[in-house]
Write a protein that holds these residues in place. Structure first.
Motif, PDB file in Angstrom:
ATOM      1  N   ASN A   1      13.478  -4.804  -7.350  1.00 25.53           N
ATOM      2  CA  ASN A   1      13.658  -5.132  -5.942  1.00 25.53           C
ATOM      3  C   ASN A   1      12.384  -5.797  -5.432  1.00 25.53           C
ATOM      4  O   ASN A   1      11.324  -5.176  -5.444  1.00 25.53           O
ATOM      5  N   VAL A   2      12.494  -7.036  -4.986  1.00 28.17           N
ATOM      6  CA  VAL A   2      11.345  -7.747  -4.420  1.00 28.17           C
ATOM      7  C   VAL A   2      11.175  -7.275  -2.986  1.00 28.17           C
ATOM      8  O   VAL A   2      12.090  -7.381  -2.173  1.00 28.17           O
ATOM      9  N   VAL A   3      10.003  -6.737  -2.682  1.00 30.04           N
ATOM     10  CA  VAL A   3       9.713  -6.238  -1.332  1.00 30.04           C
ATOM     11  C   VAL A   3       9.079  -7.404  -0.568  1.00 30.04           C
ATOM     12  O   VAL A   3       7.878  -7.641  -0.657  1.00 30.04           O
ATOM     13  N   PHE A   4       9.912  -8.118   0.176  1.00 32.24           N
ATOM     14  CA  PHE A   4       9.430  -9.301   0.873  1.00 32.24           C
ATOM     15  C   PHE A   4       8.523  -8.949   2.043  1.00 32.24           C
ATOM     16  O   PHE A   4       7.699  -9.752   2.446  1.00 32.24           O
ATOM     17  N   GLY A   5       8.645  -7.741   2.583  1.00 38.07           N
ATOM     18  CA  GLY A   5       7.770  -7.313   3.675  1.00 38.07           C
ATOM     19  C   GLY A   5       6.330  -7.166   3.234  1.00 38.07           C
ATOM     20  O   GLY A   5       5.406  -7.372   4.020  1.00 38.07           O
ATOM     21  N   ASP A   6       6.103  -6.798   1.980  1.00 34.80           N
ATOM     22  CA  ASP A   6       4.753  -6.642   1.447  1.00 34.80           C
ATOM     23  C   ASP A   6       4.320  -7.831   0.605  1.00 34.80           C
ATOM     24  O   ASP A   6       3.256  -7.793  -0.003  1.00 34.80           O
ATOM     25  N   SER A   7       5.140  -8.861   0.536  1.00 35.90           N
ATOM     26  CA  SER A   7       4.817 -10.049  -0.253  1.00 35.90           C
ATOM     27  C   SER A   7       4.291 -11.152   0.651  1.00 35.90           C
ATOM     28  O   SER A   7       4.573 -11.182   1.848  1.00 35.90           O
ATOM     29  N   GLN A   8       3.523 -12.036   0.066  1.00 25.40           N
ATOM     30  CA  GLN A   8       2.999 -13.188   0.799  1.00 25.40           C
ATOM     31  C   GLN A   8       3.746 -14.417   0.281  1.00 25.40           C
ATOM     32  O   GLN A   8       3.488 -14.885  -0.823  1.00 25.40           O
ATOM     33  N   VAL A   9       4.670 -14.934   1.092  1.00 28.10           N
ATOM     34  CA  VAL A   9       5.542 -16.002   0.617  1.00 28.10           C
ATOM     35  C   VAL A   9       5.319 -17.342   1.325  1.00 28.10           C
ATOM     36  O   VAL A   9       5.919 -18.334   0.951  1.00 28.10           O
ATOM     37  N   LYS A  10       4.447 -17.379   2.315  1.00 24.62           N
ATOM     38  CA  LYS A  10       4.265 -18.615   3.072  1.00 24.62           C
ATOM     39  C   LYS A  10       3.047 -19.428   2.654  1.00 24.62           C
ATOM     40  O   LYS A  10       3.014 -20.625   2.842  1.00 24.62           O
ATOM     41  N   ASN A  11       2.006 -18.774   2.111  1.00 18.56           N
ATOM     42  CA  ASN A  11       0.770 -19.470   1.755  1.00 18.56           C
ATOM     43  C   ASN A  11       0.558 -19.422   0.251  1.00 18.56           C
ATOM     44  O   ASN A  11       1.082 -18.562  -0.439  1.00 18.56           O
ATOM     45  N   TRP A  12      -0.254 -20.354  -0.244  1.00 15.38           N
ATOM     46  CA  TRP A  12      -0.601 -20.349  -1.664  1.00 15.38           C
ATOM     47  C   TRP A  12      -1.901 -19.611  -1.864  1.00 15.38           C
ATOM     48  O   TRP A  12      -2.799 -19.741  -1.048  1.00 15.38           O
ATOM     49  N   PRO A  13      -2.129 -18.874  -2.865  1.00 20.20           N
ATOM     50  CA  PRO A  13      -1.140 -18.498  -3.880  1.00 20.20           C
ATOM     51  C   PRO A  13      -0.187 -17.453  -3.329  1.00 20.20           C
ATOM     52  O   PRO A  13      -0.577 -16.558  -2.583  1.00 20.20           O
ATOM     53  N   ARG A  14       1.074 -17.590  -3.661  1.00 21.96           N
ATOM     54  CA  ARG A  14       2.089 -16.645  -3.218  1.00 21.96           C
ATOM     55  C   ARG A  14       2.028 -15.387  -4.069  1.00 21.96           C
ATOM     56  O   ARG A  14       1.729 -15.439  -5.248  1.00 21.96           O
ATOM     57  N   SER A  15       2.319 -14.272  -3.454  1.00 21.63           N
ATOM     58  CA  SER A  15       2.348 -13.021  -4.212  1.00 21.63           C
ATOM     59  C   SER A  15       3.648 -12.303  -3.896  1.00 21.63           C
ATOM     60  O   SER A  15       4.124 -12.319  -2.754  1.00 21.63           O
ATOM     61  N   TYR A  16       4.216 -11.692  -4.916  1.00 24.03           N
ATOM     62  CA  TYR A  16       5.480 -10.988  -4.791  1.00 24.03           C
ATOM     63  C   TYR A  16       5.308  -9.568  -5.316  1.00 24.03           C
ATOM     64  O   TYR A  16       4.855  -9.367  -6.430  1.00 24.03           O
ATOM     65  N   LYS A  17       5.682  -8.602  -4.495  1.00 24.85           N
ATOM     66  CA  LYS A  17       5.639  -7.202  -4.889  1.00 24.85           C
ATOM     67  C   LYS A  17       7.045  -6.815  -5.353  1.00 24.85           C
ATOM     68  O   LYS A  17       8.003  -6.911  -4.585  1.00 24.85           O
ATOM     69  N   ILE A  18       7.140  -6.371  -6.613  1.00 25.70           N
ATOM     70  CA  ILE A  18       8.424  -6.025  -7.202  1.00 25.70           C
ATOM     71  C   ILE A  18       8.384  -4.554  -7.597  1.00 25.70           C
ATOM     72  O   ILE A  18       7.439  -4.106  -8.247  1.00 25.70           O
ATOM     73  N   GLU A  19       9.418  -3.815  -7.194  1.00 24.75           N
ATOM     74  CA  GLU A  19       9.490  -2.380  -7.467  1.00 24.75           C
ATOM     75  C   GLU A  19      10.730  -2.064  -8.292  1.00 24.75           C
ATOM     76  O   GLU A  19      11.765  -2.699  -8.146  1.00 24.75           O
ATOM     77  N   LEU A  20      10.585  -1.038  -9.137  1.00 28.20           N
ATOM     78  CA  LEU A  20      11.720  -0.500  -9.879  1.00 28.20           C
ATOM     79  C   LEU A  20      11.648   1.018  -9.784  1.00 28.20           C
ATOM     80  O   LEU A  20      10.685   1.630 -10.243  1.00 28.20           O
ATOM     81  N   ALA A  21      12.654   1.612  -9.179  1.00 30.17           N
ATOM     82  CA  ALA A  21      12.714   3.072  -9.047  1.00 30.17           C
ATOM     83  C   ALA A  21      13.470   3.642 -10.239  1.00 30.17           C
ATOM     84  O   ALA A  21      14.596   3.244 -10.507  1.00 30.17           O
ATOM     85  N   THR A  22      12.826   4.551 -10.967  1.00 31.12           N
ATOM     86  CA  THR A  22      13.481   5.245 -12.071  1.00 31.12           C
ATOM     87  C   THR A  22      13.704   6.692 -11.662  1.00 31.12           C
ATOM     88  O   THR A  22      13.031   7.207 -10.766  1.00 31.12           O
ATOM     89  N   GLU A  23      14.623   7.350 -12.333  1.00 38.17           N
ATOM     90  CA  GLU A  23      14.959   8.726 -11.964  1.00 38.17           C
ATOM     91  C   GLU A  23      13.853   9.710 -12.323  1.00 38.17           C
ATOM     92  O   GLU A  23      13.481  10.551 -11.526  1.00 38.17           O
ATOM     93  N   LYS A  24      13.338   9.605 -13.531  1.00 37.30           N
ATOM     94  CA  LYS A  24      12.425  10.631 -14.025  1.00 37.30           C
ATOM     95  C   LYS A  24      10.955  10.234 -13.974  1.00 37.30           C
ATOM     96  O   LYS A  24      10.088  11.083 -13.866  1.00 37.30           O
ATOM     97  N   LYS A  25      10.671   8.944 -14.063  1.00 38.48           N
ATOM     98  CA  LYS A  25       9.278   8.518 -14.201  1.00 38.48           C
ATOM     99  C   LYS A  25       8.639   8.067 -12.895  1.00 38.48           C
ATOM    100  O   LYS A  25       7.447   7.826 -12.849  1.00 38.48           O
TER     101      LYS A  25
END
Length: 134
Positions: free
Chosen positions: A79-103
């Motif tokens: 899931n790309v968290v666009f609220g915490d990502s910087q998508v308008k300026n260079w360099p762009r940064s994307y925060k991606i999360e993956l929720a697992t059950e046990k880890k």
């Protein structure tokens, strides 16, 4: 009036069955959401041939308790968290999360340079402050 509604209902039902049989049966439904911003970013990261994952990256992943299987799941179903990502300026940064059950939740931040290449900026586990000696 009731006869007209029954005829309409039968026609609508037959049309839905025909549309499902002709277009949707046996197809990969993931392709239908490929146009969304989340899936477009994940596909760009997956297809970036210049993305280098060095030994320090894999050391951090294993230190946090994750494996390459979770990394692959992150690239496919993250899931790309666009609220915490910087998508308008260079360099762009994307925060991606993956929720697992046990880890727990694996969080990666990718940076996209002007040459359209990605690099991993940080690897963390959400909610925990673990320091790795990598």
């Amino acid at each position: 009036m009731l006869r007209r509604l029954r005829i309409y209902g039968v026609g609508l039902g037959l049309g839905l069955i025909m549309a499902w049989a002709l277009f949707l049966r046996g197809r990969n439904t993931k392709n239908y959401t490929a146009w969304t911003p989340n899936n477009r970013i994940l596909e760009e990261v997956r297809l970036d041939s210049s993305l280098i994952l060095d030994d320090a990256f894999w050391c951090e992943i294993t230190c946090l308790g994750f494996t390459s299987i979770e990394y692959t799941k992150l690239l496919n179903d993250g899931n790309v968290v666009f609220g915490d990502s910087q998508v308008k300026n260079w360099p762009r940064s994307y925060k991606i999360e993956l929720a697992t059950e046990k880890k727990g939740t694996l969080v990666l931040v990718y940076s996209k340079t002007e040459q359209k290449h990605f690099e991993v900026v940080s690897v963390t586990k959400k909610g925990e402050d673990i320091s790795c000696d990598c």
